[in-house]
Design an enzyme around this catalytic site. Structure first.
Site, PDB file in Angstrom:
ATOM      1  CB  THR A  85     -23.811   3.797  10.343  1.00 47.73           C
ATOM      2  OG1 THR A  85     -22.897   3.548   9.283  1.00 47.73           O
ATOM      3  CG2 THR A  85     -25.140   4.250   9.775  1.00 47.73           C
ATOM      4  CE1 TYR A 148     -25.736   5.918  14.036  1.00 44.15           C
ATOM      5  CE2 TYR A 148     -26.510   4.549  15.854  1.00 44.15           C
ATOM      6  CZ  TYR A 148     -26.578   4.913  14.524  1.00 44.15           C
ATOM      7  OH  TYR A 148     -27.471   4.282  13.685  1.00 44.15           O
ATOM      8  CD1 TRP A 170     -28.568  -3.915  17.757  1.00 40.54           C
ATOM      9  CD2 TRP A 170     -28.404  -6.104  18.206  1.00 40.54           C
ATOM     10  NE1 TRP A 170     -28.300  -4.059  19.088  1.00 40.54           N
ATOM     11  CE2 TRP A 170     -28.195  -5.380  19.403  1.00 40.54           C
ATOM     12  CE3 TRP A 170     -28.355  -7.494  18.256  1.00 40.54           C
ATOM     13  CZ2 TRP A 170     -27.929  -6.008  20.615  1.00 40.54           C
ATOM     14  CZ3 TRP A 170     -28.103  -8.111  19.471  1.00 40.54           C
ATOM     15  CH2 TRP A 170     -27.885  -7.378  20.630  1.00 40.54           C
TER      16      TRP A 170
HETATM   17  N1  LIG Z   1     -26.702  -0.662  10.777  1.00 42.37           N
HETATM   18  C1  LIG Z   1     -27.381  -0.742  11.914  1.00 42.37           C
HETATM   19  O1  LIG Z   1     -27.156  -1.631  12.748  1.00 42.37           O
HETATM   20  C2  LIG Z   1     -28.478   0.269  12.201  1.00 42.37           C
HETATM   21  C3  LIG Z   1     -29.199   0.141  13.403  1.00 42.37           C
HETATM   22  C4  LIG Z   1     -30.210   1.062  13.659  1.00 42.37           C
HETATM   23  C5  LIG Z   1     -30.481   2.077  12.767  1.00 42.37           C
HETATM   24  N2  LIG Z   1     -29.745   2.173  11.621  1.00 42.37           N
HETATM   25  C6  LIG Z   1     -30.040   3.283  10.709  1.00 42.37           C
HETATM   26  O2  LIG Z   1     -30.509   2.725   9.492  1.00 42.37           O
HETATM   27  C7  LIG Z   1     -30.147   3.593   8.399  1.00 42.37           C
HETATM   28  C8  LIG Z   1     -29.464   2.781   7.319  1.00 42.37           C
HETATM   29  O3  LIG Z   1     -28.325   2.146   7.898  1.00 42.37           O
HETATM   30  P1  LIG Z   1     -27.380   1.169   7.093  1.00 42.37           P
HETATM   31  O4  LIG Z   1     -27.113   0.008   7.971  1.00 42.37           O
HETATM   32  O5  LIG Z   1     -27.879   0.976   5.716  1.00 42.37           O
HETATM   33  O6  LIG Z   1     -26.078   2.068   7.088  1.00 42.37           O
HETATM   34  P2  LIG Z   1     -24.838   2.062   6.079  1.00 42.37           P
HETATM   35  O7  LIG Z   1     -24.707   0.740   5.403  1.00 42.37           O
HETATM   36  O8  LIG Z   1     -23.696   2.597   6.870  1.00 42.37           O
HETATM   37  O9  LIG Z   1     -25.297   3.116   4.997  1.00 42.37           O
HETATM   38  C9  LIG Z   1     -25.341   4.493   5.268  1.00 42.37           C
HETATM   39  C10 LIG Z   1     -25.088   5.214   3.961  1.00 42.37           C
HETATM   40  O10 LIG Z   1     -25.114   6.618   4.206  1.00 42.37           O
HETATM   41  C11 LIG Z   1     -24.094   7.202   3.421  1.00 42.37           C
HETATM   42  N3  LIG Z   1     -23.672   8.507   3.920  1.00 42.37           N
HETATM   43  C12 LIG Z   1     -22.911   8.773   5.010  1.00 42.37           C
HETATM   44  N4  LIG Z   1     -22.691  10.099   5.086  1.00 42.37           N
HETATM   45  C13 LIG Z   1     -23.310  10.676   4.021  1.00 42.37           C
HETATM   46  C14 LIG Z   1     -23.427  12.010   3.535  1.00 42.37           C
HETATM   47  N5  LIG Z   1     -22.847  13.041   4.173  1.00 42.37           N
HETATM   48  N6  LIG Z   1     -24.144  12.230   2.414  1.00 42.37           N
HETATM   49  C15 LIG Z   1     -24.733  11.208   1.762  1.00 42.37           C
HETATM   50  N7  LIG Z   1     -24.646   9.921   2.140  1.00 42.37           N
HETATM   51  C16 LIG Z   1     -23.945   9.660   3.278  1.00 42.37           C
HETATM   52  C17 LIG Z   1     -22.959   6.199   3.500  1.00 42.37           C
HETATM   53  O11 LIG Z   1     -22.034   6.428   2.456  1.00 42.37           O
HETATM   54  P3  LIG Z   1     -20.471   6.010   2.673  1.00 42.37           P
HETATM   55  O12 LIG Z   1     -20.474   4.516   2.756  1.00 42.37           O
HETATM   56  O13 LIG Z   1     -19.824   6.554   1.458  1.00 42.37           O
HETATM   57  O14 LIG Z   1     -20.047   6.652   3.947  1.00 42.37           O
HETATM   58  C18 LIG Z   1     -23.708   4.874   3.363  1.00 42.37           C
HETATM   59  O15 LIG Z   1     -23.857   4.490   2.013  1.00 42.37           O
HETATM   60  C19 LIG Z   1     -29.296   4.695   9.029  1.00 42.37           C
HETATM   61  O16 LIG Z   1     -30.106   5.809   9.274  1.00 42.37           O
HETATM   62  C20 LIG Z   1     -28.833   4.115  10.353  1.00 42.37           C
HETATM   63  O17 LIG Z   1     -28.553   5.103  11.303  1.00 42.37           O
HETATM   64  C21 LIG Z   1     -28.764   1.296  11.312  1.00 42.37           C
END
Ligand SMILES: NC(=O)c1ccc[n+]([C@@H]2O[C@H](COP(=O)([O-])OP(=O)(O)OC[C@H]3O[C@@H](n4cnc5c(N)ncnc54)[C@H](OP(=O)(O)O)[C@@H]3O)[C@@H](O)[C@H]2O)c1
Length: 308
Positions: A85, A148, A170
């Site tokens: 992310t 991304y 967001w």
């Molecule tokens: N945050 C936003 O603004 C946003 C916006 C639109 C869509 N999304 C989507 O929503 C979903 C959840 O996002 P979030 O905000 O909860 O993101 P986040 O807080 O960054 O959490 C993502 C998690 O995925 C884990 N991860 C990364 N690489 C990995 C791997 N190879 N194997 C297993 N786990 C892995 C990370 O672990 P580490 O911390 O150890 O790296 C982290 O715990 C994602 O699909 C993201 O693309 C997010």
């Protein structure tokens, strides 16, 4: 008695994952709205049997480990949240970004097919280029501007038709690193902030998204769904709102243009990527208004266990 629905959650230590695990357990996460249930049904005791997996427990880029894990757990539903992310870092690290967001999502979809599970995979508003000039609906053409965004769109294309894809935007949780916390720290320390007013989108409270995901876990609809808090905003509006909630005046936040950011961000973001959520709202309900979500985040922030 019906057996609990077995749900496997990847990325369970991320900001959405933490809130989703709470909601699936019948709890209200920090920053959550107790009354908001998109399908009107609170989570029943023992309704779900949940296994949340962190990166430490399952690296989703390990194809064989994913297949072994999904086969062993035999879930009814997989909520695939794990993702690369770091939007700006991804510009110089596209191989890793695609390995996590695209290839591993394909593995997850394949594992779901092999075991008869339903996959719910999360994607982003950054699949769009922002040129439409209006809120994006599910069928609008994607044209990502960043590594991304391209990797997440590739992940969507590698899913099967029967999988459910949830695009959100967001996202901010009480737990997790995000812009709202940065703004709140500065507001409380007496500092001022400068935020761009020429990027429009939709803020989404992780806890509200988690509630919506539970509805999708129950219904397993398939297809693409836009899920975000109601209303559109800019980063400047978010900063001004957080400042006002914490008692700061109009001089707290200054609006700037993206071109004024120094250093310039590595990734290009769409200028307008708000998501139209009418498809979800027609079938279930609108999510709360974004100001309401941000207010809950700011007020519950003081109760966060890791306030470093
Ligand atoms: N945050 C936003 O603004 C946003 C916006 C639109 C869509 N999304 C989507 O929503 C979903 C959840 O996002 P979030 O905000 O909860 O993101 P986040 O807080 O960054 O959490 C993502 C998690 O995925 C884990 N991860 C990364 N690489 C990995 C791997 N190879 N194997 C297993 N786990 C892995 C990370 O672990 P580490 O911390 O150890 O790296 C982290 O715990 C994602 O699909 C993201 O693309 C997010």
């Amino acid at each position: 008695m019906e057996r609990p629905l077995r749900v496997l959650v990847t990325g369970s230590a991320g900001q959405v994952g933490l809130d989703l695990l709470d909601v699936l357990a019948g709890l209200t996460p920090l920053g959550g709205d107790e009354t908001f249930q998109p399908d009107g049904r609170p989570v029943g005791r023992d309704e779900f049997e949940v296994l949340g997996l962190t990166r430490h427990e399952l690296d989703i880029t390990d194809h064989d480990a994913v297949l072994r894990c999904v086969e062993a757990v035999h879930p009814d539903v997989i909520v695939h949240l794990a993702a690369y992310t770091a939007v700006d870092r991804a510009e110089g690290d596209s191989l890793s970004c695609f390995a996590v967001n695209a290839t591993a999502t394909e593995t997850m979809s394949f594992a779901a097919m092999e075991t008869g599970a339903h996959l719910i995979s999360i994607s982003t508003d950054y699949v769009f280029d922002g040129e439409k000039g209006a809120a994006y609906v599910e069928d609008d053409a994607a044209n990502p501007l960043s590594v991304y965004g391209a990797s997440k769109f590739a992940g969507e294309l590698l899913c099967r038709e029967e999988d459910t894809i949830v695009r959100t935007s967001w996202v901010m949780g009480v737990r997790g690193k995000n812009v709202v916390h940065v703004i709140a720290e500065r507001a409380l320390s007496g500092a001022t902030v400068r935020f761009v007013s020429d990027q429009t989108g939709t803020v989404t409270a992780a806890s509200d998204l988690a509630r919506a995901l539970v509805t999708l876990v129950r219904e397993r609809p398939g297809g693409t769904w836009h899920v975000a808090n109601t209303g559109t905003t800019t980063w400047f509006d978010v900063a001004a709102h957080v400042g006002a909630l914490l008692g700061r005046g109009d001089d707290f936040a200054t609006a700037i243009a993206t071109a004024q950011l120094d250093p310039a961000p590595l990734a290009t973001r769409p200028t307008r990527s708000d998501l139209a959520t009418t498809k979800f709202a027609h079938r279930w309900s609108h999510l709360p208004e974004w100001r309401d979500g941000v207010e809950r985040l700011v007020l519950d922030r003081a109760r966060r266990p890791d306030r470093s």
